[in-house]
Design a protein around this motif. Structure first.
Motif, short mmCIF file in Angstrom:
data_model
loop_
_atom_site.label_atom_id
_atom_site.label_comp_id
_atom_site.label_asym_id
_atom_site.label_seq_id
_atom_site.Cartn_x
_atom_site.Cartn_y
_atom_site.Cartn_z
N GLY A 217 0.79 -1.22 0.00
CA GLY A 217 0.00 0.00 0.00
C GLY A 217 0.82 1.27 0.00
O GLY A 217 0.42 2.28 0.59
N VAL A 218 1.99 1.23 -0.67
CA VAL A 218 2.86 2.41 -0.73
C VAL A 218 3.11 2.77 -2.19
O VAL A 218 2.99 1.94 -3.09
N SER A 219 3.47 4.02 -2.40
CA SER A 219 3.80 4.48 -3.75
C SER A 219 5.19 4.00 -4.16
O SER A 219 6.09 3.88 -3.33
N ARG A 220 5.34 3.72 -5.44
CA ARG A 220 6.67 3.37 -5.97
C ARG A 220 7.50 4.61 -6.26
O ARG A 220 8.69 4.51 -6.56
N ASP A 221 6.89 5.76 -6.20
CA ASP A 221 7.56 7.01 -6.56
C ASP A 221 7.93 7.82 -5.32
O ASP A 221 7.18 7.84 -4.33
N GLY A 222 9.06 8.51 -5.42
CA GLY A 222 9.40 9.52 -4.42
C GLY A 222 9.88 9.02 -3.08
O GLY A 222 9.82 9.74 -2.08
N TYR A 223 10.39 7.79 -3.03
CA TYR A 223 10.82 7.28 -1.73
C TYR A 223 12.04 8.04 -1.20
O TYR A 223 12.79 8.68 -1.95
N SER A 224 12.20 7.99 0.11
CA SER A 224 13.34 8.66 0.75
C SER A 224 14.06 7.67 1.66
O SER A 224 13.48 6.69 2.12
N LEU A 225 15.34 7.96 1.91
CA LEU A 225 16.15 7.17 2.83
C LEU A 225 16.63 8.08 3.94
O LEU A 225 17.12 9.20 3.68
N TRP A 226 16.50 7.59 5.18
CA TRP A 226 16.90 8.36 6.36
C TRP A 226 17.92 7.55 7.14
O TRP A 226 17.75 6.35 7.35
N GLY A 227 18.97 8.20 7.60
CA GLY A 227 19.96 7.48 8.39
C GLY A 227 20.63 8.36 9.42
O GLY A 227 20.86 9.55 9.19
N GLY A 228 20.95 7.75 10.56
CA GLY A 228 21.71 8.43 11.59
C GLY A 228 23.02 7.72 11.83
O GLY A 228 23.06 6.50 11.96
N SER A 229 24.13 8.47 11.83
CA SER A 229 25.45 7.92 12.12
C SER A 229 25.79 6.77 11.17
O SER A 229 25.89 6.97 9.97
N ALA A 230 25.97 5.54 11.70
CA ALA A 230 26.27 4.41 10.82
C ALA A 230 25.18 4.20 9.79
O ALA A 230 25.45 3.88 8.62
#
Length: 345
Positions: A217-230
């Motif tokens: 149930g998610v879009s295939r477009d516009g995804y983002s990646l979030w990361g902290g430190s490692a």
């Protein structure tokens, strides 16, 4: 007592036990805990919430998380944690600062609510065959915090120096807040001990989500990646070289990357739009290294928003109670800005 009286007493006792079992079932009480009066489920069949008065054992043994609860911990199958109070959950994540037990428990209870609504919160992104070939892949998975159906998704990559995964502080609380903005968020549990393997896990997770986007149930477009430190290093590798470079499918790069407090210096002209944050008093990731990377990205023509705080330290997660509090809202706004650019084309 005569034999007829003994038989009658035995029948009465058996009837009483039968009625007790029936009453417990109707009340939603597991008979394993009937002697203590502690319900595993609340009335109506709903799983009960965790509290900071409980312990890590309560999390690991919580029936809502059966089958994957160990993967919520910084390191899996480590019995040293079990009797640690959730009020002292910060002691499980030595590289992280400003760990707020109440925030941790709220994010965990968000998942319990999802389970109570009959929604799946944990997904394997490796197949049984892949796990059989590499047993370490058993220690991976995705935790899903749902937003609006069909909305874009984020993958949150917690840090921990590749020696643990700080999902309790730097994963679940962030994903919970993203989902409250009606965007979808996953928290990845990756293999510890290897930066390369962790990044390969991220590539596999991106591929899995995009391959199963309709079902999830998610879009295939516009995804983002979030990361902290490692975790931000993993994000940086994908942002620089793409998903296929780490064993994933031939897929587009993320529309946005959110990189928090890491000294990683890589950049390129085709780096995705980037939101970066750090603190001047970070004793692990040098803020001067972050400053330099921001400059290099901007000089290369990459759109960058940089929030540089003074006293939040390293691994501040949501930044609750620090001068970094509110940074996540700014990062979401930056991501939404990129989504709006794409939709207007």
């Amino acid at each position: 007592m005569s034999k007829p009286q003994q038989r009658h007493a035995a029948m009465n006792k058996a009837f009483f036990i039968l009625m007790l079992i029936l009453a417990c079932c109707l009340a939603g009480i597991d008979m394993a805990d009937a002697n203590t009066g502690t319900p595993l489920k609340a009335r109506g069949g709903e799983y009960t919430h965790l509290t900071t008065d409980g312990s890590v054992r309560d999390l690991v043994e919580h029936p809502a998380f059966k089958g994957f609860s160990q993967l919520m911990l910084p390191t899996e199958r480590d019995i040293r944690y079990l009797d640690t109070p959730l009020s002292n959950v910060r002691s499980l994540m030595p590289y992280h600062g400003h760990v707020n037990p109440d925030t941790v428990v709220v994010a965990l209870n968000h998942m319990i609510d999802e389970v109570n609504d009959s929604r799946t919160v944990f997904y394997d992104f490796y197949t049984d065959q892949q796990k059989l070939a590499d047993p370490d892949k058993e220690n991976t998975g995705l935790f899903f915090y749902r937003g609006a159906k069909g909305a874009p998704f984020a993958i949150v990559c917690p840090g921990g120096g590749f020696s643990y995964v700080g999902s309790l502080h730097e994963g679940f609380p962030l994903a919970s807040e993203v989902s409250r903005k009606m965007l979808n968020a996953f928290v990845i549990r990756y293999r510890i001990g290897s930066q390369l393997k962790a990044t390969q896990d991220l590539a596999a997770a991106i591929s899995y989500i995009l391959r199963n986007a309709e079902e999830l149930g998610v879009s295939r477009d516009g995804y983002s990646l979030w990361g902290g430190s490692a975790g931000a290093r993993m994000v940086g590798h994908i942002a620089l070289s793409g998903v296929a470079a780490y064993g994933g499918e031939d897929l587009p790069k993320p529309s946005t990357v959110v990189i928090a407090y890491t000294g990683q210096s890589s950049f390129s002209e085709d780096f995705p739009p980037t939101f970066m944050t750090s603190s001047a008093n970070d004793g692990i990731a040098s803020v001067s290294s972050v400053d330099k990377r921001v400059k290099n990205l901007r000089d290369a023509g990459v759109e960058v928003e940089y929030q540089r705080y003074r006293t939040a330290g390293h691994g501040f997660g949501l930044g609750t109670g620090t001068d970094a509090e509110g940074w996540l809202d700014l990062a979401i706004q930056f991501w939404q800005k990129q989504l709006n650019k794409t939709s207007s084309r």
